[in-house]
Design an enzyme around this catalytic site. Sequence first.
Site, PDB file in Angstrom:
ATOM      1  N   PRO A 163       0.741  -1.283   0.005  1.00 25.20           N
ATOM      2  CA  PRO A 163      -0.116   0.007  -0.029  1.00 25.20           C
ATOM      3  C   PRO A 163       0.986   1.397  -0.043  1.00 25.20           C
ATOM      4  CG  PRO A 163      -0.138  -0.763   2.174  1.00 25.20           C
ATOM      5  CD  PRO A 163       0.833  -2.018   1.316  1.00 25.20           C
ATOM      6  N   GLY A 164       2.127   1.315   0.142  1.00 20.62           N
ATOM      7  CA  GLY A 164       2.890   2.543   0.056  1.00 20.62           C
ATOM      8  C   GLY A 164       3.818   2.822   0.891  1.00 20.62           C
ATOM      9  N   LYS A 172       6.417   1.616   2.277  1.00 23.00           N
ATOM     10  CA  LYS A 172       8.088   1.592   2.073  1.00 23.00           C
ATOM     11  C   LYS A 172       8.362   2.370   0.772  1.00 23.00           C
ATOM     12  CE  LYS A 172       8.441  -3.292   3.870  1.00 23.00           C
ATOM     13  NZ  LYS A 172       7.026  -3.529   4.393  1.00 23.00           N
ATOM     14  N   ASP A 227       2.600  -2.578  -8.445  1.00 24.45           N
ATOM     15  CA  ASP A 227       1.890  -3.692  -7.771  1.00 24.45           C
ATOM     16  C   ASP A 227       1.042  -4.231  -8.866  1.00 24.45           C
ATOM     17  OD1 ASP A 227       1.528  -4.359  -4.661  1.00 24.45           O
ATOM     18  OD2 ASP A 227      -0.308  -4.889  -5.981  1.00 24.45           O
ATOM     19  N   ASP A 279       2.482  -7.543 -14.100  1.00 24.81           N
ATOM     20  CA  ASP A 279       3.035  -8.704 -13.290  1.00 24.81           C
ATOM     21  C   ASP A 279       4.248  -8.725 -12.776  1.00 24.81           C
ATOM     22  OD1 ASP A 279       3.420 -11.274 -12.423  1.00 24.81           O
ATOM     23  OD2 ASP A 279       2.139 -12.074 -14.182  1.00 24.81           O
ATOM     24  N   GLY A 280       4.538  -8.615 -11.718  1.00 21.28           N
ATOM     25  CA  GLY A 280       6.010  -8.563 -11.014  1.00 21.28           C
ATOM     26  C   GLY A 280       6.966  -9.620 -11.512  1.00 21.28           C
ATOM     27  N   CYS A 303       6.016 -10.002   5.767  1.00 19.78           N
ATOM     28  CA  CYS A 303       5.397  -9.770   7.309  1.00 19.78           C
ATOM     29  C   CYS A 303       5.064 -11.003   7.938  1.00 19.78           C
ATOM     30  CB  CYS A 303       4.641  -8.514   7.298  1.00 19.78           C
ATOM     31  SG  CYS A 303       3.212  -8.858   6.286  1.00 19.78           S
TER      32      CYS A 303
END
Length: 360
Positions: free
Chosen positions: A160-161, A163, A180, A213-214, A286
Amino acid sequence: MAAPILSGVRKLLKHVHFATIPRRHRHKKKWFGDLWPSIRVSLLSEQKYGALVNNFAAWDHVSAKLEELSARDFVNEAISHWELEPESGQSGAPSPASWACSPNLRCFTFARGDVSRFPPARLGSLGVMDYYLMDAASLLPVLALGLQPGDIVLDLCAAPGGKTLALLQTGCCRNLAANDLSTSRIGRLQKVLHSYVPEEIRDGNQVRVTSWDGRKWGELEGDTYDRVLVDVPCTTDRHSLHEEENNIFQRSRKKERQMLPMLQVQLLAAGLLATKPGGHVVYSTCSLSHLQNEYVVQGTIELLANQYSIEVQVEDLTHFRRLFMDTFCFFPSCQVGELVIPNLMANFGPMYFCKMRRLT
């Protein structure tokens, strides 16, 4: 290029037997031993936050206000203590180049055991928000990336932003690609950028926001970036305990959960392929799961060596753990990388991060 990665990942998953992720806390007691009861109760307790100072605001005024709350800038406090340590006994310490933190980051936390809350961020005099509230452990992957002025940077799973915002705060990004796959999450990222970053930076050539698509980034922009952050989708252990909505442990998402390590390996492989030889990548989650943490790192390094003859070296972050051990509780037995574990006195995390250097 995507086909060799996919076939390699499938072979790898069969080889290391991590195709399935254990449900919630199965095996965690065994993995963490005597630490598990403390971790478990901390996960179930209120999370602690840090306040990342917005350098695009009147940061000196913001810092002074946070100090009035009896909060402390854990980043610069730790670095100052390190620099003041006597030379004796440090002959085996890493060279400054290998342990340099990303610069210009200011993040305030309350002392260990202090469960005070920060007030909500406010719009400052310069038209942007004063600070960003985040799990302070989430800043560690950005610090570990060790940005240098003029770096070309990729945040492969940016939403969501938090980092992404921290990367911009360093002032080092000549260009930052923030990507993303999820268009809804990209909306949250755009909102963060709009609230915290001046228009001339946000809408100029410095920041590029994409929703690709990463896993295909190695094909799209191979050998391009100086620094890459790969903060992958994971089981988000703390969130999963407290939120039923969109919970990855729902029965309907079992297949997705089982495939997470495959996705994580593909994303990390793509991030490393997008990095210039000599460049650095930080992988982070995480999650407490070693299947999503160390196993993914080790498996990806093996995959790139076998499929592409690309050599990747894991950087030792022991010094990093020592640097920030007054603020966070670290798991002492990671095979590679570092893991912040929740603790009632310092209830941050979980946050796993591992720094790698692409050698060839």
